[in-house]
Design a protein around this motif. Structure first.
Motif, PDB file in Angstrom:
ATOM      1  N   ASP A   1      -0.020 -25.918  -2.374  1.00  0.00           N
ATOM      2  CA  ASP A   1      -0.266 -27.254  -1.851  1.00  0.00           C
ATOM      3  C   ASP A   1      -0.516 -27.267  -0.341  1.00  0.00           C
ATOM      4  N   LEU A   2      -0.406 -26.116   0.301  1.00  0.00           N
ATOM      5  CA  LEU A   2      -0.580 -26.012   1.739  1.00  0.00           C
ATOM      6  C   LEU A   2      -1.624 -24.955   2.070  1.00  0.00           C
ATOM      7  N   PRO A   3      -2.246 -25.019   3.244  1.00  0.00           N
ATOM      8  CA  PRO A   3      -3.139 -23.931   3.659  1.00  0.00           C
ATOM      9  C   PRO A   3      -2.385 -22.606   3.677  1.00  0.00           C
ATOM     10  N   ALA A   4      -3.068 -21.535   3.270  1.00  0.00           N
ATOM     11  CA  ALA A   4      -2.427 -20.224   3.166  1.00  0.00           C
ATOM     12  C   ALA A   4      -3.010 -19.281   4.218  1.00  0.00           C
ATOM     13  N   PRO A   5      -2.217 -18.807   5.161  1.00  0.00           N
ATOM     14  CA  PRO A   5      -2.717 -17.880   6.176  1.00  0.00           C
ATOM     15  C   PRO A   5      -2.932 -16.484   5.601  1.00  0.00           C
ATOM     16  N   LEU A   6      -3.997 -15.818   6.058  1.00  0.00           N
ATOM     17  CA  LEU A   6      -4.312 -14.466   5.600  1.00  0.00           C
ATOM     18  C   LEU A   6      -3.977 -13.398   6.629  1.00  0.00           C
ATOM     19  N   GLY A   7      -3.663 -13.796   7.835  1.00  0.00           N
ATOM     20  CA  GLY A   7      -3.360 -12.834   8.878  1.00  0.00           C
ATOM     21  C   GLY A   7      -2.234 -11.899   8.477  1.00  0.00           C
ATOM     22  N   GLY A   8      -2.413 -10.591   8.706  1.00  0.00           N
ATOM     23  CA  GLY A   8      -1.393  -9.604   8.370  1.00  0.00           C
ATOM     24  C   GLY A   8      -1.435  -9.144   6.933  1.00  0.00           C
ATOM     25  N   LYS A   9      -2.395  -9.637   6.154  1.00  0.00           N
ATOM     26  CA  LYS A   9      -2.506  -9.262   4.748  1.00  0.00           C
ATOM     27  C   LYS A   9      -3.740  -8.393   4.527  1.00  0.00           C
ATOM     28  N   SER A  10      -3.831  -7.792   3.349  1.00  0.00           N
ATOM     29  CA  SER A  10      -4.961  -6.930   3.035  1.00  0.00           C
ATOM     30  C   SER A  10      -5.204  -6.868   1.542  1.00  0.00           C
ATOM     31  N   VAL A  11      -6.447  -6.547   1.180  1.00  0.00           N
ATOM     32  CA  VAL A  11      -6.806  -6.232  -0.206  1.00  0.00           C
ATOM     33  C   VAL A  11      -6.871  -4.714  -0.302  1.00  0.00           C
ATOM     34  N   GLN A  12      -6.157  -4.136  -1.276  1.00  0.00           N
ATOM     35  CA  GLN A  12      -6.106  -2.679  -1.405  1.00  0.00           C
ATOM     36  C   GLN A  12      -6.449  -2.274  -2.839  1.00  0.00           C
ATOM     37  N   TYR A  13      -7.091  -1.109  -2.966  1.00  0.00           N
ATOM     38  CA  TYR A  13      -7.556  -0.631  -4.266  1.00  0.00           C
ATOM     39  C   TYR A  13      -7.042   0.780  -4.526  1.00  0.00           C
ATOM     40  N   ALA A  14      -6.799   1.072  -5.802  1.00  0.00           N
ATOM     41  CA  ALA A  14      -6.474   2.429  -6.248  1.00  0.00           C
ATOM     42  C   ALA A  14      -7.096   2.608  -7.623  1.00  0.00           C
ATOM     43  N   SER A  15      -7.452   3.830  -7.956  1.00  0.00           N
ATOM     44  CA  SER A  15      -8.044   4.093  -9.268  1.00  0.00           C
ATOM     45  C   SER A  15      -7.026   3.827 -10.368  1.00  0.00           C
ATOM     46  N   ALA A  16      -7.504   3.685 -11.595  1.00  0.00           N
ATOM     47  CA  ALA A  16      -6.649   3.275 -12.713  1.00  0.00           C
ATOM     48  C   ALA A  16      -5.488   4.229 -12.948  1.00  0.00           C
ATOM     49  N   THR A  17      -5.746   5.534 -12.926  1.00  0.00           N
ATOM     50  CA  THR A  17      -4.697   6.518 -13.244  1.00  0.00           C
ATOM     51  C   THR A  17      -4.662   7.690 -12.277  1.00  0.00           C
ATOM     52  N   GLY A  18      -5.426   7.617 -11.197  1.00  0.00           N
ATOM     53  CA  GLY A  18      -5.498   8.728 -10.258  1.00  0.00           C
ATOM     54  C   GLY A  18      -4.254   8.860  -9.398  1.00  0.00           C
ATOM     55  N   THR A  19      -4.294   9.837  -8.497  1.00  0.00           N
ATOM     56  CA  THR A  19      -3.129  10.122  -7.653  1.00  0.00           C
ATOM     57  C   THR A  19      -3.227   9.503  -6.264  1.00  0.00           C
ATOM     58  N   GLY A  20      -4.368   8.902  -5.937  1.00  0.00           N
ATOM     59  CA  GLY A  20      -4.517   8.283  -4.622  1.00  0.00           C
ATOM     60  C   GLY A  20      -3.723   6.998  -4.505  1.00  0.00           C
ATOM     61  N   ASN A  21      -3.224   6.720  -3.307  1.00  0.00           N
ATOM     62  CA  ASN A  21      -2.424   5.521  -3.073  1.00  0.00           C
ATOM     63  C   ASN A  21      -3.299   4.309  -2.793  1.00  0.00           C
ATOM     64  N   PHE A  22      -2.713   3.136  -2.952  1.00  0.00           N
ATOM     65  CA  PHE A  22      -3.391   1.914  -2.549  1.00  0.00           C
ATOM     66  C   PHE A  22      -3.739   1.993  -1.068  1.00  0.00           C
ATOM     67  N   GLY A  23      -4.976   1.660  -0.738  1.00  0.00           N
ATOM     68  CA  GLY A  23      -5.376   1.595   0.665  1.00  0.00           C
ATOM     69  C   GLY A  23      -5.245   2.901   1.411  1.00  0.00           C
ATOM     70  N   ALA A  24      -5.380   4.038   0.692  1.00  0.00           N
ATOM     71  CA  ALA A  24      -5.149   5.338   1.334  1.00  0.00           C
ATOM     72  C   ALA A  24      -6.158   5.660   2.416  1.00  0.00           C
ATOM     73  N   GLY A  25      -7.361   5.137   2.308  1.00  0.00           N
ATOM     74  CA  GLY A  25      -8.391   5.395   3.312  1.00  0.00           C
ATOM     75  C   GLY A  25      -9.147   4.126   3.640  1.00  0.00           C
TER      76      GLY A  25
END
Length: 243
Positions: free
Chosen positions: A53-77
Motif C-alpha cells: 500500500d506504500l511506495p517501495a524503495p529499491l535502494g540497496g537491493k538487487s536481482v540475482q541469478y543462479a543456474s537451476a542445479t549448478g554450483t555457482g552462487n547467486f550474484g557470483a559475478g
C-alpha cells in the motif's frame, strides 16, 4: 530443498497490525528465453511488482541469478547480478529489469533498469535480495544460512531448480513462456486486502468489547464505593450516642 515463507506467522502478524500500510516487492515475472529461436522478445527480463500500500524503495537491493542445479552462487559475478537504483516502485506498480538479449524476437519495452544476466530459457533461480552484493550461496550444494535467507525478499525457482518457495518449483519454461505469477499475485493481493479488512473489523470489535468491559468495571467499582460509603455512614450513625 525448499524455502518456506511462514505464511501463517505472517498472517498472524498482519492481523496483529491490522490497518497498517506497508510495501511488499515480489518478482511477478522472470523470462530467460529472450533472443532465442522462437522467442517473442529479444531480451531476458525480470519484472518486479509492489503489492503493498506504500511506495517501495529499491535502494540497496538487487536481482540475482543462479543456474537451476549448478554450483555457482547467486550474484557470483557481474553477469549474475543487477544492483537496483535508489528509486521507488509506487503502490501497485511494476518495475522492469531488462537483461541479456539476442537476435530473435521483438524489442523489449523500455526497461526501468538493465543488466547482463543471461538466464536459462527453461530452468533457473532468481532472487530479489536485500543487499547489493552476492548472497554467497545458491540454495543447492551451497545452502543458504538463516542470515542469507533473511536477505531474500522473494525467490523464483523454475524447471528443475533445487531451491524454490513452496512445495515445488514453478514449471519449466520455454523460449515462448515465462513463470508468470501475475494472476496469483493479483488474487493474493485481493485476498490480503480482504484479510486486512477482516482483521480491522475484528480489531474494532475487540476494542469495542474492551470499552464495554471497562465501562462495566467502572460502574461496578462505582457501585462498590457507594455501598461502602453507605455502610460506613450506617456504622457511624449506629455508634453515635443517643441524645
Amino acid at each position: 530443498m525448499n524455502r518456506t515463507t511462514g505464511g501463517l506467522l505472517s498472517a498472524l502478524l498482519l492481523c496483529g497490525a491490522a490497518g497498517t500500510a506497508h510495501a511488499d516487492i515480489v518478482i511477478s515475472q522472470a523470462y530467460g528465453g529472450g533472443g532465442n529461436s522462437g522467442a517473442p522478445l529479444n531480451a531476458d527480463f525480470v519484472e518486479l511488482f509492489n503489492s503493498g500500500d506504500l511506495p517501495a524503495p529499491l535502494g540497496g537491493k538487487s536481482v540475482q541469478y543462479a543456474s537451476a542445479t549448478g554450483t555457482g552462487n547467486f550474484g557470483a559475478g557481474a553477469g549474475q547480478i543487477v544492483v537496483l537504483p535508489d528509486v521507488e516502485i509506487p503502490a501497485g506498480g511494476y518495475y522492469l529489469v531488462g537483461l541479456a538479449g539476442g537476435a530473435n524476437g521483438g524489442p523489449l519495452p523500455t526497461p526501468d533498469a538493465s543488466g547482463t544476466i543471461n538466464m536459462s530459457g527453461s530452468a533457473g533461480k532468481v532472487v530479489l535480495a536485500d543487499t547489493p552484493t552476492s548472497l554467497g550461496c545458491n540454495g543447492g550444494n551451497n545452502a543458504c544460512s538463516p542470515a542469507q535467507q533473511a536477505l531474500i525478499l522473494d525467490l523464483v525457482g523454475f524447471g528443475n531448480a533445487n531451491f524454490f518457495e513452496g512445495s515445488a518449483p514453478a514449471p519449466a519454461t520455454s523460449n515462448s513462456t515465462d513463470p508468470a505469477r501475475r494472476r496469483w499475485l493479483h488474487r493474493h493481493q485481493r485476498q490480503r486486502r480482504g484479510f486486512r479488512d477482516r482483521c480491522a473489523r475484528a480489531t474494532q470489535q475487540r476494542e469495542h468489547s474492551q470499552r464495554l468491559q471497562w465501562r462495566r468495571h467502572a460502574v461496578h467499582q462505582h457501585r462498590r464505593r457507594q455501598a461502602a460509603r453507605r455502610a460506613t455512614a450506617a456504622r457511624r450513625r449506629s455508634s453515635s450516642p443517643s441524645r
